[in-house]
Enzyme design. Structure first.
Site, PDB file in Angstrom:
ATOM      1  N   TYR A 177      18.164   3.995  35.008  1.00 11.71           N
ATOM      2  CA  TYR A 177      18.537   5.312  35.528  1.00 11.71           C
ATOM      3  C   TYR A 177      19.524   6.024  34.611  1.00 11.71           C
ATOM      4  CZ  TYR A 177      16.536   5.253  40.290  1.00 11.71           C
ATOM      5  OH  TYR A 177      15.704   5.279  41.368  1.00 11.71           O
ATOM      6  N   LYS A 215      13.400  -9.562  36.770  1.00 12.52           N
ATOM      7  CA  LYS A 215      12.106  -9.761  36.110  1.00 12.52           C
ATOM      8  C   LYS A 215      12.405 -10.535  34.832  1.00 12.52           C
ATOM      9  CE  LYS A 215       7.627  -9.038  35.594  1.00 12.52           C
ATOM     10  NZ  LYS A 215       6.572  -9.606  36.481  1.00 12.52           N
ATOM     11  N   ASP A 230      12.437   1.275  49.703  1.00 12.16           N
ATOM     12  CA  ASP A 230      11.402   2.108  50.332  1.00 12.16           C
ATOM     13  C   ASP A 230      10.357   1.194  50.975  1.00 12.16           C
ATOM     14  OD1 ASP A 230      12.550   4.549  49.449  1.00 12.16           O
ATOM     15  OD2 ASP A 230      10.562   5.405  49.068  1.00 12.16           O
ATOM     16  N   ASP A 279       8.200  -8.901  41.380  1.00 15.97           N
ATOM     17  CA  ASP A 279       6.830  -8.714  41.883  1.00 15.97           C
ATOM     18  C   ASP A 279       6.549  -9.618  43.083  1.00 15.97           C
ATOM     19  OD1 ASP A 279       7.000 -10.811  40.070  1.00 15.97           O
ATOM     20  OD2 ASP A 279       5.076 -10.435  39.095  1.00 15.97           O
ATOM     21  N   ASP A 283      15.701   0.458  44.312  1.00 17.15           N
ATOM     22  CA  ASP A 283      15.131   1.721  44.802  1.00 17.15           C
ATOM     23  C   ASP A 283      13.753   1.476  45.391  1.00 17.15           C
ATOM     24  OD1 ASP A 283      14.900   4.579  45.104  1.00 17.15           O
ATOM     25  OD2 ASP A 283      13.587   4.572  43.356  1.00 17.15           O
TER      26      ASP A 283
END
Ligand code: IPM
Ligand code: MN
Length: 353
Positions: A141, A186, A247, A219, A243
């Site tokens: 970001y 990751k 959601d 994942d 983020d």
């Protein structure tokens, strides 16, 4: 107590959900003998329109001086031209960074009355109580960006200190809850994730031997969040993974309109905002779900003002309102939906209960 609260309604449904949440705070103040002063400022698209920039200096200064900030949402089609020089979202990122709010707490607790609204089977949702801690001022970001006719780049960078402080905050929360931390990265592909995993493992070993830690790849985390959400207590992860995962996690609660958040730094100040966006498609209709914002106001009382009893009273009142099927259109059966204001009133009516 007296508290100065900066209010940033922003764009789209922002002003409506803020207008619904403030009376709840006022009702709590009356009941418990507090004096909250609300100071309204511009952020996002409306700030671009009025001041030419998404985070005017006056807004940042006021926020930095305040005891806490309550924020609606920013953004909308009016300011979404991909070639625009300034975007509403830059205001949100800049105020998070400018206030040093590196830890974004996003609690996910599906309510029994709303389980039917979730696309996930109810038996998987009973007892789910997750706290996601999203790193908020680092990563992709905030890295340098480049753009040419033929390519574009976004730099993802994390320092050891940035990982340490957010892992510590998450581990403290885990210690006060069920003693389990899941760190998401990751690390099989990204160097920043290998740093993240090394630092998280060391901090937990050296400082939190009493908290169980597990490392998950993002994942598979995305899958497990839906297949066995009860297995998780506190989840800590970097900015963009957090983020996306939150959601996704909002679907456990049945609606994006139910998830609050608290953005915290080293001190007591913080920004409190729903995790959802400005929902331009329903803006101005008075039908948005105000509960995520009202629950964010509860987090404000808890984390910035230290008013635990008052925070719990709001949470209990939202629980009771949901239990009574006081639902806005996102949750209600056809023809049964309350307006934004009616839903907020349903909470106020239950504050003393
Ligand atoms: C959120 C939002 C923001 C983010 C956007 C509006 C910049 O999606 O708070 O989750 O990506 O952080
Ligand atoms: Mn988001």
């Amino acid at each position: 107590m007296h508290a100065d609260i900066v209010v940033l309604p922003g764009d789209g449904i922002g002003p409506e959900i803020i207008a619904a949440a403030l009376p709840v705070l006022e009702a709590v103040a009356r009941r418990h003998g507090h004096d909250f002063a609300f100071h309204e400022h511009d952020i996002g698209g409306i700030a671009i329109d009025r001041h030419g920039q998404p985070l005017p200096a006056a807004t940042l200064e006021a926020a930095q001086k305040a005891d806490a900030v309550l924020l609606g949402a920013v953004g909308g089609p009016k300011w979404s031209d991909p070639n625009a020089k300034v975007r509403p979202e830059q205001g949100l990122l800049a105020i998070r960074k400018g206030m040093g709010l590196f830890a974004n707490l996003r609690p996910v607790r599906p309510h029994a009355a709303a389980l039917g609204a979730s696309p996930i089977k109810s038996e998987l949702l009973e007892g789910v109580d997750i706290m996601v801690v999203r790193e908020l001022t680092g990563g992709i970001y905030f890295g340098d960006k480049t753009r040419s006719d033929t390519d574009a780049t976004d730099l993802c960078r994390y320092t050891v200190a940035e990982v340490e402080r957010v892992v510590r905050r998450a581990a403290e929360l885990a210690r006060s809850r069920r003693g389990h931390l899941t760190s998401v990265d990751k690390a099989n592909v990204l160097e920043t994730s290998r740093l993240w995993r090394d630092v998280a493992a060391r901090v937990m070993r050296e400082e939190f031997p009493d908290v169980a830690v597990e490392h998950q790849l993002v994942d598979s985390m995305a899958m497990h969040l839906l297949s066995k959400p009860r297995a998780y207590d506190v989840i800590v992860t970097e900015n963009m993974f957090g983020d996306i995962l939150t959601d996704e996690a909002s679907m456990l609660a049945g609606s994006l309109g139910l998830l609050p958040s608290a953005s915290l730094g080293a001190g007591k100040a913080g920004i409190y905002e729903p995790i959802h966006g400005s929902a331009p498609d329903i803006a101005g209709k008075g039908i948005a779900n105000p509960y995520a914002t009202i629950l964010s106001a509860a987090l404000l009382l808890r984390h910035s003002l230290g008013l635990e009893q008052e925070a719990a009273a709001i949470e209990a009142a939202v629980d009771a309102a949901l239990h009574a099927q006081a639902f806005t259109a996102d949750l209600a059966a056809p023809g049964r939906a309350l307006s934004t204001g009616q839903a907020a009133q349903a909470v106020i009516d239950r504050l003393g209960a």
